[in-house]
Design an enzyme around this catalytic site. Structure first.
Site, mmCIF file in Angstrom:
data_model
loop_
_atom_site.group_PDB
_atom_site.id
_atom_site.type_symbol
_atom_site.label_atom_id
_atom_site.label_comp_id
_atom_site.label_asym_id
_atom_site.label_seq_id
_atom_site.Cartn_x
_atom_site.Cartn_y
_atom_site.Cartn_z
ATOM 1 N N ASP A 1 63.269 67.629 36.595
ATOM 2 C CA ASP A 1 64.657 67.241 36.296
ATOM 3 C C ASP A 1 64.696 66.342 35.062
ATOM 4 O OD1 ASP A 1 67.507 66.001 37.017
ATOM 5 O OD2 ASP A 1 67.209 67.683 38.385
ATOM 6 N N ARG B 1 78.588 57.505 31.270
ATOM 7 C CA ARG B 1 77.145 57.563 31.514
ATOM 8 C C ARG B 1 76.376 57.439 30.182
ATOM 9 N NH1 ARG B 1 72.721 61.742 33.945
ATOM 10 N NH2 ARG B 1 71.877 60.357 35.500
ATOM 11 N N ASP C 1 72.900 71.028 33.394
ATOM 12 C CA ASP C 1 73.723 69.926 33.905
ATOM 13 C C ASP C 1 74.818 69.556 32.904
ATOM 14 O OD1 ASP C 1 74.485 67.865 35.575
ATOM 15 O OD2 ASP C 1 72.541 66.866 35.596
ATOM 16 N N CYS D 1 75.201 72.889 37.179
ATOM 17 C CA CYS D 1 75.320 71.574 37.809
ATOM 18 C C CYS D 1 76.255 70.745 36.948
ATOM 19 C CB CYS D 1 73.931 70.933 37.864
ATOM 20 S SG CYS D 1 73.915 69.222 38.406
ATOM 21 N N ASP E 1 75.690 65.987 44.467
ATOM 22 C CA ASP E 1 74.595 65.008 44.435
ATOM 23 C C ASP E 1 74.437 64.341 45.789
ATOM 24 O OD1 ASP E 1 73.840 65.451 41.886
ATOM 25 O OD2 ASP E 1 74.749 63.656 41.029
HETATM 26 C C1 DGJ Z 1 73.252 64.828 37.801
HETATM 27 C C2 DGJ Z 1 72.751 65.892 38.708
HETATM 28 O O1 DGJ Z 1 73.733 66.269 39.613
HETATM 29 C C3 DGJ Z 1 71.491 65.407 39.415
HETATM 30 O O2 DGJ Z 1 71.044 66.377 40.313
HETATM 31 C C4 DGJ Z 1 70.453 65.087 38.389
HETATM 32 O O3 DGJ Z 1 70.047 66.248 37.727
HETATM 33 C C5 DGJ Z 1 70.983 64.069 37.413
HETATM 34 N N1 DGJ Z 1 72.227 64.483 36.836
HETATM 35 C C6 DGJ Z 1 70.012 63.815 36.312
HETATM 36 O O4 DGJ Z 1 70.498 62.975 35.359
#
Ligand code: DGJ
Length: 722
Positions: A360, A437, A472, A520, A542
């Site tokens: 990740d 973020r 993501d 994601c 999450d």
């Molecule tokens: C948000 C995602 O939903 C998580 O699973 C993970 O990948 C984080 N970002 C990483 O920054």
């Protein structure tokens, strides 16, 4: 096959179960006649009496009051005083539109929508209803495709400026539908980070009820979905109309009940912040909307959506394949890893039977936390001195596939990319960029930025043996400005962003057909049919806490099938809620989707690893049923203490029953749950206990569920037809 009948003023689309009818009024205005259970008569003219509204002289055009008629695509400005699906302004600043019927034509093939995700057909025809406003020089092409294998209709609208004037589109819904004048409840999905897609059901009264997003993504907070159902409708019985958008950006989904108590449903791009300039010769294509009808309650509606997703939305080699059981290192290590630690984790993962190891966030730039490096897609050699390929090779040598995380749409102000191209972020000159973020959004309305983003990912996929990508996206839009757009086109930016993103995704899935992509967005923040058209699975939330997941997965299943829902077993106390749930419950709930783990396996006991090994073995044996079976919701966590659902294999040979009780109750009989979707005259063996039941007993009397002591106890049974 679905059929399409066109007479001079009546159009009938139908398959074996549903009919959709339209009528062209004498003045050329197309109105909606009927959508529901199949009608046998091809030309049921008696339905026209339903719309014999007396002409009271109010906003009357050729004998009909525009404010009364259920127009198929109503527009603003000429006497229909409801909200309207279309608002077009011409060069003199006035807004009015009068679309009249030109022709109805049939395409034997359903072509993909240009630049947008869309459903694909298996031989079904598409109706093109062509309407024109002569004064504006505007043609509207309304497309309808009714599928054979599910009771879903795909609709979209193309607007073509074939006049001389510059036109400005301010609102262009993908679908407008007048429902029969009855009482309805409206169901929407809304939530927040880690609480995605909570269900909200309320009676529809006069006025408007809607959800929407103007955040630049379909978002964590609402979903591009709305359902209208008769008040007595439940999971198993009753009529329901469901609507969803094949789109991942700003959207509106809602209904308004007009003064004549007729509900009008609309779904499409959110008109707030939207505008599109159409120069002569230019066209605009709305996203595709889906309407489904069921007379078998919400489970019936979901079955239509699930079949649609399986047969007409997902593409590529993974569409109907067993999805690999994965281990993701995020909650195991967060940013704190190196090659050795990852390989140690991978070794344990391989030992318990995991099939895909996913690295990740944190492998690139100088990303030791979330404050830097998005955009700098080169390996952090402090953490991975040998680079990605040796790590992928080590993982492959353990017999697993290797996956990698990207967040390609973003840029950290602390990055080499931002130093080189500050203008590549969305920005408004003179205003300080607002970070979320610690990051900004790349301006994907620009072709050069899209080209860069494509290569950022493609070059890594080409240079390293990568089998899976987690894509993501962790912030919404602010400072919505682009240095590449002229002033009068800045309102096009959110949609142009989506077109840019889709063009990158289209190229990537074409160029890397062997890579499995998972979408994601801070969890399930972009869980929509648009992303599903490119990526066959989506990280659902999450929030990996098993009890929270009962709620989130229950409501996500309203639209999305199990094979689309990423769900992992994580550590306790859970990192999002602090809750402690049994490992068995975490496994039972997570295995109802694309199964995986997201915890430090090396911190577990041998007993726990043995339990995980058994969970994985069990899932492998029934994976096809879990992912691709027919899903029935049985007990709702939104209504009580218990959650239950059932997945029945497509061939009916087996079914998996899942049950969770949130808070333990003392001194009670074991719960008894009635199942559905089984064969009444078949016998089923419960593999875990050896008990044999008749299908009729399981459906009419139920199955009793012995529960262990303590909160969040659960059970999952495999029922085999014998
Ligand atoms: C948000 C995602 O939903 C998580 O699973 C993970 O990948 C984080 N970002 C990483 O920054």
């Amino acid at each position: 096959m679905s059929e399409l009948f066109i007479s001079k003023d009546l159009i009938h689309l139908r398959n074996k179960r549903v009919s959709y009818l339209m009528h062209i009024l004498p003045g050329g205005i197309p109105i909606h006649l009927y959508y529901g259970k199949r009608l046998e008569a091809m030309e049921p003219r008696s339905l026209l009496r339903h719309h014999a509204i007396p002409d009271d002289g109010t906003f009357s055009v050729q004998g009909c009051s525009l404010d009364h008629v259920p127009s198929e695509y109503p527009s603003f400005g000429l006497g229909d005083l409801r909200q309207g699906a279309l608002t077009v302004r011409r060069g003199d600043g006035t807004a009015s539109c009068d679309l009249r019927f030109v022709s109805a034509e049939i395409d034997t093939e359903k072509l993909p929508l240009k630049g947008l995700p869309s459903t694909h057909a298996n031989g079904e025809q598409t109706l093109r209803l062509i309407l024109k406003d002569e004064l504006l020089g505007l043609t509207a092409v309304l497309r309808y495709s009714l599928f054979d294998d599910c009771d879903a209709i795909a609709r979209s609208v193309e607007l073509i400026n074939d006049g001389q004037d510059t036109l400005s589109v301010e609102r262009a819904m993908s679908l407008c539908l007048s429902l029969p004048t009855r009482s309805y409840d409206i169901l929407t999905l809304a939530g927040a980070w880690s609480r995605e897609r909570e269900m909200f059901r309320r009676p529809m009264t006069m006025g408007e009820c809607s959800v929407g997003s103007i955040k630049g993504a379909s978002s964590l907070h609402t979903s591009p979905f709305v359902a209208m159902m008769t008040p007595e409708t439940n999971e198993h019985l009753g009529e329901v109309y469901g609507f969803a958008l094949v789109y991942s950006g700003n959207f509106y989904a809602g209904a308004q009940v007009d003064p004549h108590r007729t509900p009008q449903v609309m779904i499409g791009i959110h008109p707030d912040g939207f505008g599109w300039t159409l120069e002569p010769g230019e066209s605009f294509q709305t996203p595709e909307a889906i309407a489904v009808y069921s007379d078998q309650g919400l489970n019936g509606m979901s079955a239509q959506f699930h079949t649609l997703c399986a047969k007409h939305v997902v593409r590529g080699k993974f569409a109907d394949q067993p999805r690999p059981i994965l281990l993701n290192n995020w909650e195991a290590t967060y940013f704190n890893f190196n090659h050795e630690r990852l390989v140690d984790l991978a070794k344990t993962a391989a030992r318990v039977g995991v099939e895909l190891f996913v690295l990740d966030d944190g492998w690139f730039g100088k990303r030791d936390d979330d404050t830097t490096s998005l955009g700098d897609w080169f390996v952090d050699t402090n953490k991975l001195p040998n680079g990605l390929t040796p790590l992928a090779n080590d993982v492959h040598a353990l017999g697993m596939k290797f996956g990698l995380w990207f967040e390609p749409e973003m840029i950290s102000p602390k990055s080499k990319l931002y130093e080189a191209h500050p203008d590549w972020a969305l920005h408004i000159d003179g205003r300080t960029p607002i970070e979320a973020r610690n990051q900004l959004t790349l301006d994907l309305s620009r072709e050069d930025v899209c080209e860069h983003v494509y290569h950022a990912v493609a070059d890594i996929l080409a240079a390293n043996p990568i089998d899976y990508v987690k894509w993501d996206m962790n912030r919404h839009f602010s400072n919505i400005g682009s240095s590449s757009l002229p002033a009068h086109r800045q309102r096009e930016l959110p949609h142009r962003y989506m077109l840019g993103l889709y063009s990158v995704l289209e190229r990537l899935i074409a160029d890397f057909p062997d890579v499995l992509f998972e979408s994601c967005s801070s969890g399930g923040g972009r869980f929509d049919l648009g992303m599903l058209n490119y990526m066959p699975q989506t990280w659902c939330s999450d929030n990996t806490d098993a009890y929270s997941r009962c709620r989130i997965q229950y409501s996500t299943s309203l639209v999305f099938p199990s094979f689309a829902i990423g769900s992992h077993v994580s550590a306790v106390p859970n990192h999002q809620t602090g809750r402690i749930t049994p490992l068995s419950t975490r496994g039972n709930i997570a295995r109802s989707g694309c199964f995986g783990y997201e915890l430090d396996l090396n911190s577990l006991t041998e007993e726990e690893l043995a339990e995980i090994s058994q969970q994985i073995k069990d899932v492998k044996a029934i994976r096809e049923t879990l992912l691709y079976g027919r899903f029935y919701r049985l007990l709702s966590p939104y209504e009580g203490n218990d959650t239950a659902w059932l997945t029945v294999a497509q061939d009916g040979s087996e079914a998996v029953f899942t049950y969770e009780r949130a808070l333990a109750q003392s001194y009670t009989n074991p719960p008894v749950v009635r199942l559905c979707g089984l064969e009444a005259d078949a016998a089923y063996r419960v593999e875990e206990t050896g008990e044999i039941y008749g299908g009729d007993q399981l459906m009419y009397s139920g199955i009793s569920v012995p529960l262990k002591w303590g909160d969040h106890s659960s059970a999952s049974f495999l029922l085999r037809k014998i």
